[in-house]
Design a protein around this motif. Sequence first.
Motif, short mmCIF file in Angstrom:
data_model
loop_
_atom_site.label_atom_id
_atom_site.label_comp_id
_atom_site.label_asym_id
_atom_site.label_seq_id
_atom_site.Cartn_x
_atom_site.Cartn_y
_atom_site.Cartn_z
N THR A 72 11.50 -44.60 -10.53
CA THR A 72 12.23 -45.79 -10.14
C THR A 72 11.62 -46.40 -8.89
OG1 THR A 72 13.81 -44.75 -8.61
CG2 THR A 72 14.33 -44.65 -10.96
N PRO A 73 11.84 -47.68 -8.64
CA PRO A 73 11.44 -48.26 -7.35
C PRO A 73 12.29 -47.67 -6.23
CG PRO A 73 12.10 -49.96 -8.95
CD PRO A 73 12.52 -48.64 -9.50
N VAL A 74 11.86 -47.90 -5.02
CA VAL A 74 12.64 -47.49 -3.86
C VAL A 74 13.81 -48.46 -3.72
CG1 VAL A 74 12.62 -47.19 -1.36
CG2 VAL A 74 10.62 -46.52 -2.72
N THR A 75 15.00 -47.93 -3.49
CA THR A 75 16.20 -48.75 -3.40
C THR A 75 17.13 -48.19 -2.33
OG1 THR A 75 18.16 -49.54 -4.61
CG2 THR A 75 17.27 -47.41 -5.24
N CYS A 76 17.98 -49.04 -1.79
CA CYS A 76 18.95 -48.61 -0.79
C CYS A 76 20.28 -48.21 -1.40
CB CYS A 76 19.16 -49.71 0.26
SG CYS A 76 17.76 -49.99 1.34
N ARG A 77 20.47 -48.45 -2.70
CA ARG A 77 21.76 -48.13 -3.33
C ARG A 77 21.54 -47.19 -4.51
NH1 ARG A 77 25.62 -52.69 -4.92
NH2 ARG A 77 23.97 -53.09 -6.48
N ALA A 78 22.35 -46.14 -4.56
CA ALA A 78 22.25 -45.18 -5.64
C ALA A 78 22.48 -45.84 -6.99
CB ALA A 78 23.24 -44.04 -5.43
N VAL A 79 23.41 -46.80 -7.04
CA VAL A 79 23.74 -47.45 -8.30
C VAL A 79 22.53 -48.20 -8.85
CG1 VAL A 79 24.65 -49.53 -7.17
CG2 VAL A 79 25.42 -48.92 -9.47
N ASP A 80 21.70 -48.75 -7.97
CA ASP A 80 20.51 -49.48 -8.42
C ASP A 80 19.46 -48.52 -8.98
OD1 ASP A 80 21.65 -51.89 -7.65
OD2 ASP A 80 20.77 -51.81 -5.64
N ALA A 81 19.28 -47.39 -8.32
CA ALA A 81 18.33 -46.39 -8.82
C ALA A 81 18.74 -45.90 -10.20
CB ALA A 81 18.23 -45.23 -7.84
N MET A 82 20.03 -45.63 -10.38
CA MET A 82 20.52 -45.13 -11.66
C MET A 82 20.42 -46.20 -12.75
SD MET A 82 21.14 -42.00 -11.31
CE MET A 82 21.81 -41.82 -12.96
N ALA A 83 20.68 -47.46 -12.40
CA ALA A 83 20.59 -48.54 -13.39
C ALA A 83 19.15 -48.70 -13.87
CB ALA A 83 21.09 -49.85 -12.78
N TYR A 200 22.76 -23.63 -6.57
CA TYR A 200 24.05 -23.18 -7.10
C TYR A 200 24.82 -24.35 -7.70
CZ TYR A 200 28.86 -21.57 -7.35
OH TYR A 200 30.12 -21.27 -7.81
N LEU A 201 24.95 -25.43 -6.96
CA LEU A 201 25.79 -26.55 -7.39
C LEU A 201 25.21 -27.32 -8.57
CD1 LEU A 201 26.80 -28.03 -3.91
CD2 LEU A 201 28.26 -26.70 -5.46
N PHE A 202 23.87 -27.42 -8.65
CA PHE A 202 23.25 -28.29 -9.63
C PHE A 202 22.31 -27.58 -10.60
CE2 PHE A 202 23.97 -31.00 -5.80
CZ PHE A 202 25.03 -31.74 -6.33
N GLY A 203 22.07 -26.28 -10.41
CA GLY A 203 21.24 -25.55 -11.36
C GLY A 203 21.84 -25.65 -12.76
N GLU A 348 25.27 -40.60 -10.01
CA GLU A 348 25.45 -41.13 -8.66
C GLU A 348 26.13 -40.13 -7.74
OE1 GLU A 348 27.01 -45.11 -8.20
OE2 GLU A 348 26.36 -45.60 -10.23
N THR A 349 27.07 -39.36 -8.25
CA THR A 349 27.74 -38.36 -7.42
C THR A 349 26.74 -37.38 -6.84
OG1 THR A 349 29.83 -38.55 -8.63
CG2 THR A 349 29.46 -36.52 -7.38
N GLN A 350 25.80 -36.92 -7.68
CA GLN A 350 24.79 -35.98 -7.21
C GLN A 350 23.90 -36.63 -6.16
OE1 GLN A 350 22.70 -33.99 -10.36
NE2 GLN A 350 21.17 -33.08 -9.00
N HIS A 431 30.24 -40.94 -0.50
CA HIS A 431 29.63 -39.70 0.00
C HIS A 431 30.69 -38.64 0.25
CE1 HIS A 431 26.61 -42.84 0.83
NE2 HIS A 431 25.74 -41.89 0.58
N ALA A 432 31.79 -39.04 0.87
CA ALA A 432 32.88 -38.08 1.08
C ALA A 432 33.44 -37.62 -0.26
CB ALA A 432 33.99 -38.72 1.92
N ASP A 433 33.53 -38.52 -1.23
CA ASP A 433 34.02 -38.15 -2.56
C ASP A 433 33.08 -37.16 -3.23
OD1 ASP A 433 36.07 -39.91 -2.07
OD2 ASP A 433 35.30 -41.50 -3.38
N ALA A 434 31.77 -37.36 -3.05
CA ALA A 434 30.79 -36.46 -3.66
C ALA A 434 30.90 -35.06 -3.08
CB ALA A 434 29.38 -37.01 -3.46
N VAL A 435 31.08 -34.98 -1.75
CA VAL A 435 31.25 -33.67 -1.12
C VAL A 435 32.53 -33.00 -1.63
CG1 VAL A 435 31.61 -32.47 1.08
CG2 VAL A 435 29.94 -34.34 0.94
#
Length: 536
Positions: A72-83, A200-203, A348-350, A431-435
């Motif tokens: 992906t290109p470099v982006t400042c928003r996670a939603v853009d990277a995922m899209a 542990y969390l993402f394996g 996006e959560t990850q 970010h707080a929701d992801a944690v």
Amino acid sequence: MSESLTNLVSRLEGSARQGEFSRLRRGLEKEGLRVDPEGRIAQSLHPRSLGSKLTHPHITTDYSEALLEYITPVTCRAVDAMAFLGDLHRFSYRYLGDELIWPASMPARLDGNDSIPIADYGVSNVGTMKRVYRQGLDVRYGRIMQSIAGVHYNVSLPDDLWTLLRDLEGVEDTPLNDYRSQRYFGLIRNFRRHSWLLLYLFGASPAIDRSFLPDGNIPDKLEPHGEETLVSRYATSLRMSDLGYQNKVQEQLKICFNSLSNYVNTLRHAISTPWPAYEALGVNANGDWHQLNANILQIENEYYSDIRPKRVARHDETPSQALEARGVEYIEVRCLDLNPLLTLGVDETQIHFIDTFVMWCLLSESPWIPDAECDTLDDNRQLVVERGRDPELRLNHAGNARSVADWGGEILDEMRGVAELLDALEEGTPHADAVAAMAPRLDDPALTPSGQLLARLQENGEEFSDAILSIAREQAEQLRHEPIDPGRERLFEELIETSHQQQTQIEGADRVAFADFLNDYFERARESRVTAGAGQ
């Protein structure tokens, strides 16, 4: 939260409200094997209709001709990277026919080493070097190890934030490049201390197809499941275990990331020091290249690690020379499995969690790592990879035995303050929701991706390859019917022919034989590019 971290977070709150933490820059690199309708690795060439894998900026291949890699290109928003990542998948499925993208890190059913075709990048010297490098990986480690896929996550901080941190630390006289590199290495050291938490969390690779071990030698940590599957009861990421990207020769390098100069000099030593076992394999037999050289590392990319300091290199630089000349620009997280339960392997959560984790690593104190601690970090990592969901597991934390849940909970508690900085100008609190979303996984290992995948196999009595093939078909059906952003669609269409033209131009511009090209490359690679302000 430690007192020093609490104080620093408090001092950064005003800057966070002014947007300093909203401009993290991130990019994704996501791999995925092409497989045939029966779930076997594809033997077909990379589709020409996807562009040139040598020059396309977003669609290429990793080791194998069948191992797609999306960038992906470099982006400042996670939603853009995922899209963008999603549209790369949707676009590709237009040209894959009945082939599927394998959604797991551990590969589909294999038929021995030769069933994994090495990627071919054309006849240019650059393309030939890429292919010979892969042939070298084959003769050194075999192709099966190279059929594993994953997600690489690249992230950097804006210069304004580095300036702010330098001023808060009271070292304004330190050149910004030096300061940035020093702090990035501090981040990397803390990442090394705590990367077991991400494993542990993402394996998501607790099982493999038996064909991954064609010699029939089954390690004690694996047990049969059905006729064609081997599982590890408490494993989180077999991809990151000694079954995956491991190299015992590299273990002698002992890179613990204490400084940029140490890192660069160790890699330079490795790419210029012959290794007897590799010398015995031969390098060039009358124009038949087996490997680029017989050194510990053929090139720097051969060094395997959970995380790397990076800098975009110019045409006449190696990655290390770019770091020497201008310092660290960003870091690359390399320990993430594909999660087959997610359509794109990541969500996006990850991303928001990893952003928070990386920033926590940066803002927390990070002393240098002595050799003894380096060994402990490796041991903790290996324990979580192989036994992370074992309730009896204890890790070594400064000489104290601690459970994953206890130590991990403490880390998440500290991350919450960092998440508030990152959420200062966000809509909501992603970010707080992801944690918060990760906390239940510490209390119940069954909620981890590895736990969920293993439960599916056990509850349904499925073979690993059958289960992943079923998921691949479901994801393909979904992605084939989803719309593509019109702007990105036009870009991808244009890049097909543009990338092929660029490859043709590169091939036509070569003026020297490959052997001379390679000699010149390695002669330049041995040169130091140290300059003032390069972050030593």
